[in-house]
Scaffold this motif. Structure first.
Motif, PDB file in Angstrom:
ATOM      1  N   UNK A  13      75.132   8.234  29.935  1.00  0.00           N
ATOM      2  CA  UNK A  13      74.118   9.267  30.142  1.00  0.00           C
ATOM      3  C   UNK A  13      73.103   8.889  31.197  1.00  0.00           C
ATOM      4  N   UNK A  14      73.074   7.628  31.606  1.00  0.00           N
ATOM      5  CA  UNK A  14      72.164   7.180  32.654  1.00  0.00           C
ATOM      6  C   UNK A  14      72.968   6.728  33.863  1.00  0.00           C
ATOM      7  N   UNK A  15      72.501   7.137  35.047  1.00  0.00           N
ATOM      8  CA  UNK A  15      73.240   6.811  36.266  1.00  0.00           C
ATOM      9  C   UNK A  15      72.997   5.377  36.712  1.00  0.00           C
ATOM     10  N   UNK A  16      71.833   4.836  36.418  1.00  0.00           N
ATOM     11  CA  UNK A  16      71.523   3.480  36.840  1.00  0.00           C
ATOM     12  C   UNK A  16      70.213   3.013  36.236  1.00  0.00           C
ATOM     13  N   UNK A  17      69.854   1.776  36.509  1.00  0.00           N
ATOM     14  CA  UNK A  17      68.614   1.240  35.931  1.00  0.00           C
ATOM     15  C   UNK A  17      67.360   1.963  36.423  1.00  0.00           C
ATOM     16  N   UNK A  18      67.390   2.516  37.626  1.00  0.00           N
ATOM     17  CA  UNK A  18      66.219   3.237  38.118  1.00  0.00           C
ATOM     18  C   UNK A  18      65.963   4.512  37.325  1.00  0.00           C
ATOM     19  N   UNK A  19      67.008   5.108  36.790  1.00  0.00           N
ATOM     20  CA  UNK A  19      66.824   6.306  35.972  1.00  0.00           C
ATOM     21  C   UNK A  19      66.160   5.955  34.634  1.00  0.00           C
ATOM     22  N   UNK A  61      48.385  16.231  36.755  1.00  0.00           N
ATOM     23  CA  UNK A  61      48.838  16.313  38.150  1.00  0.00           C
ATOM     24  C   UNK A  61      49.806  15.185  38.470  1.00  0.00           C
ATOM     25  N   UNK A  62      49.496  13.980  38.023  1.00  0.00           N
ATOM     26  CA  UNK A  62      50.375  12.862  38.353  1.00  0.00           C
ATOM     27  C   UNK A  62      51.646  12.855  37.516  1.00  0.00           C
ATOM     28  N   UNK A  63      51.618  13.426  36.322  1.00  0.00           N
ATOM     29  CA  UNK A  63      52.854  13.568  35.547  1.00  0.00           C
ATOM     30  C   UNK A  63      53.778  14.582  36.219  1.00  0.00           C
ATOM     31  N   UNK A  64      53.205  15.692  36.657  1.00  0.00           N
ATOM     32  CA  UNK A  64      54.015  16.688  37.374  1.00  0.00           C
ATOM     33  C   UNK A  64      54.524  16.145  38.699  1.00  0.00           C
ATOM     34  N   UNK A  65      53.726  15.296  39.357  1.00  0.00           N
ATOM     35  CA  UNK A  65      54.191  14.734  40.629  1.00  0.00           C
ATOM     36  C   UNK A  65      55.402  13.836  40.415  1.00  0.00           C
ATOM     37  N   UNK A  66      55.450  13.145  39.271  1.00  0.00           N
ATOM     38  CA  UNK A  66      56.638  12.326  39.011  1.00  0.00           C
ATOM     39  C   UNK A  66      57.853  13.210  38.771  1.00  0.00           C
ATOM     40  N   UNK A  67      57.665  14.320  38.093  1.00  0.00           N
ATOM     41  CA  UNK A  67      58.792  15.205  37.808  1.00  0.00           C
ATOM     42  C   UNK A  67      59.344  15.812  39.095  1.00  0.00           C
ATOM     43  N   UNK A  68      58.453  16.236  40.001  1.00  0.00           N
ATOM     44  CA  UNK A  68      58.908  16.930  41.204  1.00  0.00           C
ATOM     45  C   UNK A  68      59.147  16.014  42.401  1.00  0.00           C
ATOM     46  N   UNK A  70      59.233  12.199  42.085  1.00  0.00           N
ATOM     47  CA  UNK A  70      59.808  10.907  41.719  1.00  0.00           C
ATOM     48  C   UNK A  70      58.709   9.874  41.548  1.00  0.00           C
ATOM     49  N   UNK A  71      59.063   8.780  40.897  1.00  0.00           N
ATOM     50  CA  UNK A  71      58.044   7.776  40.611  1.00  0.00           C
ATOM     51  C   UNK A  71      57.806   6.829  41.770  1.00  0.00           C
ATOM     52  N   UNK A  72      58.670   6.825  42.756  1.00  0.00           N
ATOM     53  CA  UNK A  72      58.475   5.951  43.916  1.00  0.00           C
ATOM     54  C   UNK A  72      57.706   6.635  45.042  1.00  0.00           C
ATOM     55  N   UNK A  73      57.255   7.860  44.824  1.00  0.00           N
ATOM     56  CA  UNK A  73      56.448   8.537  45.833  1.00  0.00           C
ATOM     57  C   UNK A  73      55.016   8.009  45.757  1.00  0.00           C
ATOM     58  N   UNK A  74      54.198   8.395  46.714  1.00  0.00           N
ATOM     59  CA  UNK A  74      52.807   7.942  46.762  1.00  0.00           C
ATOM     60  C   UNK A  74      52.054   8.390  45.513  1.00  0.00           C
TER      61      UNK A  74
END
Length: 117
Positions: A13-19, A61-68, A70-74
């Motif tokens: 169910x997971x593609x990789x460790x980053x997921x 705002x920051x939770x939605x930013x992760x959803x749209x 990703x967590x590696x964005x600014x």
């Protein structure tokens, strides 16, 4: 022949460790957001922290930013820091101000009046 112990075989169910990291960080941000949303407004004032609408807005705002984005964005990385600051700094102060602080090791204990002899 047995299949190799690859990541998708070990964690279906997971593609990789980053997921997995993405889901864990989203969970941390959601815990911080829900905790801030369900605390009374007066506790934020009593603890002398940022106001309730301020924390809820920042965390949402920051939770939605992760959803749209990703967590590696600014904004995703800033959101990790914001959720960490809330959970490590603001949440214990809010619990203590509400009278529900922990009484064990590392608890903040305030004495009232002079020290007993």
């Amino acid at each position: 022949m047995l299949p190799l112990a690859t990541f998708p075989n070990l964690f279906p169910g997971f593609a990789g460790p980053l997921e997995i990291i993405w889901w864990v960080l989203l969970g941390i941000k959601l815990v911080a957001l829900l905790d801030a949303a369900f605390r009374p407004r007066a506790v934020f004032v009593a603890a002398d922290k940022l106001t309730k609408p301020g924390w809820v807005l920042i965390l949402a705002v920051f939770t939605l930013s992760q959803i749209f984005q990703g967590w590696l964005s600014f904004f995703g990385l800033i959101g990790i820091v914001a959720a960490g600051v809330y959970l490590v700094d603001a949440r214990p102060a809010l619990r203590a101000a509400a009278g529900r602080g922990r009484g064990g090791w590392g608890a903040i204990r305030r004495r009232r009046g002079p020290r007993p002899l």
